[in-house]
Motif scaffolding. Structure first.
Motif, PDB file in Angstrom:
ATOM      1  N   ARG A 166      -2.103   6.038  12.809  1.00  0.00           N
ATOM      2  CA  ARG A 166      -3.260   5.288  12.315  1.00  0.00           C
ATOM      3  C   ARG A 166      -2.804   4.041  11.555  1.00  0.00           C
ATOM      4  NH1 ARG A 166      -5.161   5.570   7.313  1.00  0.00           N
ATOM      5  NH2 ARG A 166      -4.288   7.642   6.919  1.00  0.00           N
ATOM      6  N   LEU A 167      -1.754   4.160  10.779  1.00  0.00           N
ATOM      7  CA  LEU A 167      -1.271   3.018  10.002  1.00  0.00           C
ATOM      8  C   LEU A 167      -0.742   1.917  10.917  1.00  0.00           C
ATOM      9  CD1 LEU A 167       0.559   5.035   7.198  1.00  0.00           C
ATOM     10  CD2 LEU A 167      -1.685   3.931   7.055  1.00  0.00           C
ATOM     11  N   ASP A 182      -1.735   1.423  13.999  1.00  0.00           N
ATOM     12  CA  ASP A 182      -2.928   0.865  14.644  1.00  0.00           C
ATOM     13  C   ASP A 182      -3.624  -0.131  13.734  1.00  0.00           C
ATOM     14  OD1 ASP A 182      -4.871   1.035  16.948  1.00  0.00           O
ATOM     15  OD2 ASP A 182      -6.198   1.584  15.291  1.00  0.00           O
ATOM     16  N   GLU A 183      -3.668   0.153  12.428  1.00  0.00           N
ATOM     17  CA  GLU A 183      -4.317  -0.745  11.478  1.00  0.00           C
ATOM     18  C   GLU A 183      -3.573  -2.072  11.334  1.00  0.00           C
ATOM     19  OE1 GLU A 183      -4.700   1.503   7.885  1.00  0.00           O
ATOM     20  OE2 GLU A 183      -6.295   2.791   8.681  1.00  0.00           O
ATOM     21  N   LEU A 184      -2.302  -2.078  11.728  1.00  0.00           N
ATOM     22  CA  LEU A 184      -1.541  -3.328  11.730  1.00  0.00           C
ATOM     23  C   LEU A 184      -1.713  -4.092  13.039  1.00  0.00           C
ATOM     24  CD1 LEU A 184       1.825  -2.298  10.028  1.00  0.00           C
ATOM     25  CD2 LEU A 184      -0.077  -3.571   9.034  1.00  0.00           C
ATOM     26  N   ARG A 200       0.849  -1.180   0.000  1.00  0.00           N
ATOM     27  CA  ARG A 200       0.000   0.000   0.000  1.00  0.00           C
ATOM     28  C   ARG A 200       0.891   1.237   0.000  1.00  0.00           C
ATOM     29  NH1 ARG A 200      -4.027   1.326   5.074  1.00  0.00           N
ATOM     30  NH2 ARG A 200      -4.357   3.549   4.680  1.00  0.00           N
TER      31      ARG A 200
END
Length: 370
Positions: free
Chosen positions: A31-32, A34-36, A18
């Motif tokens: 945020r990135l 956290d998304e992991l 991405r």
């Protein structure tokens, strides 16, 4: 552009990662992470990135978001196996975390190997890549180029699980790069594009990435070199370098990188400078075999569509960046040439070169660039 031959059994290609691209994009880092599935980050970088203030900018984003973090900044210009061991030991002490690779190719390569080494078994820890140079394209793949000092050769360590899940391409992080580093890393990106076009592993998808990469880097690298604060130039070179990384991940590279790796391993020459020293000579050696691919490169660089034009454009660009020099001026001693030729012959990227090579031929090529 010529039609690429399609493999008889078709193509199966997975997007490499991405992309978060644009000025100020590091603000999305919490945020990135956290998304992991993590709220902790282990940053891998080098002391140059810290000294330039780039690390502090990233740490401020993490601190403001309340993310616990630790830093390993002991990555040298050519990371070694001992670098990987030290970084992995620090990560094991810190505990489970997302790995954030921040810097040029060396921290990004080291981070992949560290994310693997710190785990007792596969998969490796999740990794985000934040390049601070525009050149290596290391954010597009799951392998790191690591130096083995005992053999003075490069080894490739990696696994699909440590291919960066996200590449944060923030051109603002490159505006402080000195002109010399801008030139060296950008030349690396140009060579990635040219070699991806001519590689034995080239296909229609890699060629499309590579042609656009060559066009962007050839047009905008001289601008970024002249004025490091030009954000449009920095943005376009960064995108071109990323596309070149996408291309090489699919196609593989060739002899320019095989020789470049060996020169760096023996003499400590910066990677992009080593590539510039041999680029013209290797392209001339390959011209009969790779003529159509080089014609595509020439057209991407805005010149007439033949191999001679591509060679001339590549040489002129390197000269304009003041980065091309004979090997004797780059710390290479003549008695190193046989072992450099042997190391380049053994490098896996050399097998991807469009023209067949022998160790004796490579020794002769090195003599002409000495």
């Amino acid at each position: 552009m010529r039609d690429q031959e399609l493999p008889a059994d078709g193509l199966s290609i997975e997007p490499t990662c991405r992309i978060e691209f644009g000025p100020g994009r590091i603000a999305a880092l919490p945020r990135l992470i956290d998304e992991l599935g993590h709220r902790r980050a282990y940053l891998i970088t080098d002391r140059g990135v810290r000294a330039a203030g780039v690390l502090d900018r990233v740490l401020a984003v993490l601190t403001e978001a309340g993310l616990e973090h630790a830093v390993f900044d002991d990555v040298a210009a050519n990371p070694t196996l001992s670098t990987v061991e030290s970084g992995a030991a620090g990560l094991e002490r810190f505990g489970s975390a997302a790995v954030v690779a921040l810097g040029g190719g060396s921290p990004l390569d080291a981070a992949k190997a560290i994310a693997l080494r710190a785990q007792p078994r596969l998969p490796g820890l999740p990794l985000l890549a934040i390049p601070t140079t525009a050149g290596t394209g290391a954010e597009t793949n799951g392998f790191g180029v690591i130096e083995d000092p005992a053999t003075r050769r490069k080894v490739y360590l990696g696994h699909a699980s440590v291919r960066p899940a996200v590449a944060v391409l923030d051109p603002e992080l490159t505006t402080g790069l000195p002109a010399r580093i801008t030139a060296a890393t950008g030349l690396d990106a140009l060579v990635h594009g040219i070699e991806s076009l001519s590689s034995r592993g080239a296909n229609p998808i890699s060629a499309a990435y590579a042609a656009q990469a060559v066009a962007l880097v050839a047009r905008w690298l001289p601008v970024a070199h002249r004025d490091g604060t030009d954000l449009e130039a920095r943005s376009r070179v960064m995108l071109g370098a990323h596309l070149a990384g996408q291309a090489l991940t699919l196609s593989g590279l060739g002899l320019v990188h095989g020789l470049g790796h060996a020169i760096t391993g023996h003499a400590g020459t910066p990677h992009g400078v080593a590539l510039a020293a041999v680029l013209e000579t290797v392209m001339e050696f390959n011209a009969d075999t790779a003529g159509e691919a080089y014609a595509d490169a020439a057209r991407a660089m805005g010149a007439g569509g033949d191999a001679a034009a591509a060679i001339r454009c590549a040489r002129d660009l390197a000269d304009g960046l003041e980065i091309r020099a004979p090997l004797r001026d780059l710390g290479v001693h003549r008695d190193m040439l046989p072992s450099i030729a042997a190391a380049a012959t053994a490098d896996p990227v050399t097998r991807n070169n469009p023209a067949n090579t022998t160790e004796a031929q490579l020794h002769d090529l090195l003599q002409t660039t000495y």
